[in-house]
Design a protein around this motif. Structure first.
Motif, mmCIF file in Angstrom:
data_model
loop_
_atom_site.group_PDB
_atom_site.id
_atom_site.type_symbol
_atom_site.label_atom_id
_atom_site.label_comp_id
_atom_site.label_asym_id
_atom_site.label_seq_id
_atom_site.Cartn_x
_atom_site.Cartn_y
_atom_site.Cartn_z
ATOM 1 N N ALA A 198 8.801 -10.537 11.522
ATOM 2 C CA ALA A 198 8.093 -9.439 12.184
ATOM 3 C C ALA A 198 6.651 -9.381 11.686
ATOM 4 O O ALA A 198 5.709 -9.187 12.466
ATOM 5 C CB ALA A 198 8.802 -8.116 11.912
ATOM 6 N N ILE A 199 6.473 -9.553 10.379
ATOM 7 C CA ILE A 199 5.129 -9.605 9.808
ATOM 8 C C ILE A 199 4.353 -10.787 10.376
ATOM 9 O O ILE A 199 3.187 -10.662 10.757
ATOM 10 C CB ILE A 199 5.230 -9.700 8.273
ATOM 11 C CG1 ILE A 199 5.676 -8.361 7.695
ATOM 12 C CG2 ILE A 199 3.902 -10.142 7.654
ATOM 13 C CD1 ILE A 199 6.022 -8.407 6.230
ATOM 14 N N ALA A 200 5.005 -11.939 10.434
ATOM 15 C CA ALA A 200 4.347 -13.131 10.978
ATOM 16 C C ALA A 200 3.928 -12.915 12.430
ATOM 17 O O ALA A 200 2.860 -13.376 12.852
ATOM 18 C CB ALA A 200 5.276 -14.334 10.863
ATOM 19 N N ALA A 232 -5.083 -8.220 9.994
ATOM 20 C CA ALA A 232 -4.276 -7.045 10.307
ATOM 21 C C ALA A 232 -4.541 -5.940 9.287
ATOM 22 O O ALA A 232 -5.015 -6.191 8.175
ATOM 23 C CB ALA A 232 -2.795 -7.411 10.309
ATOM 24 N N VAL A 233 -4.220 -4.721 9.677
ATOM 25 C CA VAL A 233 -4.349 -3.547 8.801
ATOM 26 C C VAL A 233 -2.965 -3.217 8.255
ATOM 27 O O VAL A 233 -1.966 -3.298 8.990
ATOM 28 C CB VAL A 233 -4.918 -2.350 9.587
ATOM 29 C CG1 VAL A 233 -5.002 -1.116 8.702
ATOM 30 C CG2 VAL A 233 -6.293 -2.699 10.159
ATOM 31 N N THR A 251 2.147 -2.280 9.357
ATOM 32 C CA THR A 251 1.017 -3.168 9.591
ATOM 33 C C THR A 251 0.737 -3.236 11.079
ATOM 34 O O THR A 251 1.667 -3.119 11.902
ATOM 35 C CB THR A 251 1.289 -4.570 9.014
ATOM 36 O OG1 THR A 251 0.120 -5.383 9.196
ATOM 37 C CG2 THR A 251 2.490 -5.243 9.671
ATOM 38 N N ALA A 252 -0.532 -3.376 11.430
ATOM 39 C CA ALA A 252 -0.891 -3.324 12.849
ATOM 40 C C ALA A 252 -2.187 -4.069 13.125
ATOM 41 O O ALA A 252 -3.008 -4.299 12.227
ATOM 42 C CB ALA A 252 -1.028 -1.871 13.298
ATOM 43 N N ILE A 256 -5.779 -0.793 17.155
ATOM 44 C CA ILE A 256 -4.865 0.322 17.432
ATOM 45 C C ILE A 256 -4.121 0.782 16.186
ATOM 46 O O ILE A 256 -3.243 1.639 16.274
ATOM 47 C CB ILE A 256 -3.851 -0.032 18.539
ATOM 48 C CG1 ILE A 256 -3.014 -1.257 18.141
ATOM 49 C CG2 ILE A 256 -4.546 -0.239 19.871
ATOM 50 C CD1 ILE A 256 -1.879 -1.532 19.113
ATOM 51 N N ALA A 257 -4.505 0.271 15.039
ATOM 52 C CA ALA A 257 -3.797 0.617 13.802
ATOM 53 C C ALA A 257 -3.853 2.111 13.512
ATOM 54 O O ALA A 257 -2.847 2.736 13.153
ATOM 55 C CB ALA A 257 -4.373 -0.167 12.627
#
Length: 269
Positions: A198-200, A232-233, A251-252, A256-257
């Motif tokens: 999911a992070i990837a 990413a944030v 993380t986003a 849009i984070a």
């Protein structure tokens, strides 16, 4: 987050190359032991928390190979509870997405992260059934199968895709609350069973955000380098307890984070 003692980039690069080679051997072992599609194999450590023979075998392979190459480095593995201290510490999840692996599904991976003190500095995420290898070194970019990746440019939540990890440590009401908050912004929600992948996916722009209310360091150590290098944030996972136990990770994509974090009521770095 910073570490006090400087490190040599070349030292980290050599370790990253070694970790990638070890991950490929570990992936071959995992594929050879992979169960056929069907009902789950192995045992459970708790509700929907699977453990297979492969988890232990893969972690043993990785631990022995790393120890032979870098006996001075620390090591933290999910399954055997192996702990060894060092200025540099390897953090390993031998099979992330074991619930998928145990059913013969494809979405699982081997995650090998390298920490310098409290700072993630390099990582490999190898998803052999998907034919994907993610690599990253702090300050040197993030890559998927050798090609540079970056987080999504999407700025409209109505076209965003957000994954939320499911955990038995989170009550259904809390899980549903966060899902409703995302969906109120027009987000497409999903849950796919591997925190590292999911992070990837956020790092390479396949989805715009990922929220896991309780996740451990071995799931994210490699991925946090990917996220940093892909732009990413992230939330302050390490500062709120992620070094020593389960903590929230969000993380986003940068555009849009803020909006998504406010909806989820989480802080960002």
């Amino acid at each position: 987050m910073t570490s006090a003692t400087p490190i040599d980039d070349r030292m980290i690069a050599r370790r990253l190359a070694a970790a990638r080679a070890i991950a490929e051997d570990a992936a071959a072992l995992a594929m050879a032991m992979r169960p056929p599609p069907g009902g789950p194999t192995g045992t459970t450590k708790g509700m929907q928390d699977y453990l297979t023979e492969t988890d232990g075998a893969v972690e043993k392979l990785i631990a022995e190979r790393l120890n032979a190459l870098y006996p001075e480095d620390g090591f933290m593995g999910e399954e055997a509870g192996s702990r060894r201290s060092g200025t540099l510490t390897w953090v390993v999840d031998p099979i992330d997405g074991t619930s998928n692996y145990a059913r013969g599904r494809e979405r699982w991976c081997i995650s090998i992260g390298l920490m310098h003190g409290k700072l993630p500095v390099a990582g490999v995420i190898h998803a052999p059934a998907l034919h994907e290898i993610y690599t990253a070194q702090r300050g040197h970019g993030a890559f998927l199968n050798g090609k540079r990746i970056k987080a999504s440019d999407i700025a409209d939540t109505r076209t965003a895709m957000v994954e939320m990890g499911w955990s038995p440590k989170v009550t259904p009401d809390v899980y549903a609350k966060h899902m409703r908050a995302f969906m109120s912004l027009g987000v497409m929600p999903r849950s796919c069973g591997s925190g590292a992948l999911a992070i990837a996916d956020v790092a390479c722009g396949r989805q715009e955000a990922y929220l896991e209310l309780v996740i451990n360091l071995w799931d994210v150590a490699a991925g946090m380098v990917l996220l940093h290098e892909a732009g990413a944030v992230t939330s302050p996972f390490l500062e709120i307890g992620g070094l020593t136990g389960g903590a929230l990770l969000f993380t986003a994509a940068p555009a849009i984070a803020g909006e998504l974090a406010r909806a989820a009521e989480v802080a960002l770095d």
